[in-house]
Scaffold this active site. Structure first.
Site, PDB file in Angstrom:
ATOM      1  N   ASP A   4      -5.154   7.071  -5.181  1.00 44.23           N
ATOM      2  CA  ASP A   4      -5.598   7.921  -4.188  1.00 44.23           C
ATOM      3  C   ASP A   4      -5.280   7.530  -2.752  1.00 44.23           C
ATOM      4  OD1 ASP A   4      -7.698   6.332  -3.758  1.00 44.23           O
ATOM      5  OD2 ASP A   4      -9.132   7.819  -4.574  1.00 44.23           O
ATOM      6  N   ASN A  44      -1.673   3.083 -10.842  1.00 41.39           N
ATOM      7  CA  ASN A  44      -1.574   1.699 -10.401  1.00 41.39           C
ATOM      8  C   ASN A  44      -2.249   0.871 -11.474  1.00 41.39           C
ATOM      9  OD1 ASN A  44      -1.299  -0.623  -8.615  1.00 41.39           O
ATOM     10  ND2 ASN A  44      -3.406  -0.627  -7.878  1.00 41.39           N
ATOM     11  N   HIS A  77      -4.148  -3.143 -11.957  1.00 46.15           N
ATOM     12  CA  HIS A  77      -4.739  -3.951 -11.123  1.00 46.15           C
ATOM     13  C   HIS A  77      -5.403  -5.084 -12.013  1.00 46.15           C
ATOM     14  CE1 HIS A  77      -6.666  -5.472  -7.262  1.00 46.15           C
ATOM     15  NE2 HIS A  77      -8.036  -5.920  -8.009  1.00 46.15           N
ATOM     16  N   ASP A 100      -6.848   0.671  -4.021  1.00 47.80           N
ATOM     17  CA  ASP A 100      -7.550   0.037  -5.431  1.00 47.80           C
ATOM     18  C   ASP A 100      -8.769   1.176  -5.362  1.00 47.80           C
ATOM     19  OD1 ASP A 100      -5.469  -1.802  -5.674  1.00 47.80           O
ATOM     20  OD2 ASP A 100      -6.568  -3.232  -4.742  1.00 47.80           O
ATOM     21  N   ILE A 148       0.667  -0.991   0.039  1.00 50.12           N
ATOM     22  CA  ILE A 148      -0.101  -0.148  -0.137  1.00 50.12           C
ATOM     23  C   ILE A 148       1.042   1.291   0.030  1.00 50.12           C
ATOM     24  CG2 ILE A 148      -1.546   1.314   1.321  1.00 50.12           C
ATOM     25  CD1 ILE A 148      -2.707  -1.539   2.481  1.00 50.12           C
TER      26      ILE A 148
END
Ligand code: GAR
Length: 210
Positions: A142, A108, A110, A146, A93
């Protein structure tokens, strides 16, 4: 197009096939100035070194707590005058101080269609849930895990005979295609964020023609 310099850092914890896709993209690769991993054994570091890109280990275990690890990571990126950050299989994280240093400038990747299946085991979770379609999401990072505004998504169909390995393989194929495209838009200043909605502006005409 953007007043932020396009120097890019890539954070990766694992094999680094997505780092490879970024390095191989002629519009993205030359902008990667450093690859950072939380794991000294990450193959991503070797891939970076093989390209002559600086590879740095920043291990949580070397810091007293999460916040100081986060600050160390932020400082090493700022020292290298990094403007943007791509998380390419970074399995940690990212903390608030790092995010604050790069507002709307961290992407990111995912391996699911967020907001379905957040977390570290998205491929396993999708299979266990029995969904018929999963996919890939690229989003802005942010403060919540996720969660940030979505830049790109693409579905991947789940087959009757899929296991984690086969499904992950097809997800990787999609990732290697859409992540470099999204990172390119990021470093070219073509992502316009309005609340949760991200508009990806078209490339300049001269580049299309060129
Ligand atoms: C990718 O599939 C990425 O989506 C996933 O890790 C893999 C890294 O592969 N990320 C996450 O699960 C983040 N929660 P790679 O090391 O071969 O690029």
């Amino acid at each position: 197009m953007s007043d932020v310099n396009p120097r890019l850092a890539v954070l990766a914890s694992g094999t680094g096939t997505n780092l490879q896709a970024l390095m191989d993209d002629p519009q993205v690769g030359p902008h990667i100035v450093v690859v950072v991993s939380d794991r000294p054994e990450a193959m991503a570091l070797e891939r970076a070194r093989a390209r002559g890109i600086e590879a740095v280990v920043c291990r949580p275990a070397d810091h007293p707590d999460r916040a100081s690890h986060d600050r160390a990571l932020r400082d090493l990126l700022l020292e290298r005058d990094v403007g943007y950050v791509a998380l390419a299989g970074y399995m940690r994280i990212v903390g608030p101080e790092l995010i604050a240093a790069f507002p709307n400038r961290i992407l990111n990747l995912h391996p699911a269609l967020l907001p379905a299946f957040p977390g570290m085991h998205a491929v396993e979770d999708a299979l266990a849930w029995g969904v018929k379609v999963t996919g890939v999401t690229v989003h802005i990072v942010d403060e919540e895990v996720d969660h940030g505004p979505i830049v790109a998504q693409e579905p991947v169909r789940v087959r009757e005979d899929d296991d984690v390995e086969s499904l992950r393989g097809r997800i990787h194929e999609v990732e290697h295609r859409i992540f470099p495209r999204a990172v390119r838009a990021l470093i070219e200043g073509r992502l316009k964020v309005e609340g949760r909605v991200v508009h990806v502006l078209e490339e300049l005409e001269e580049r299309e023609g060129g």
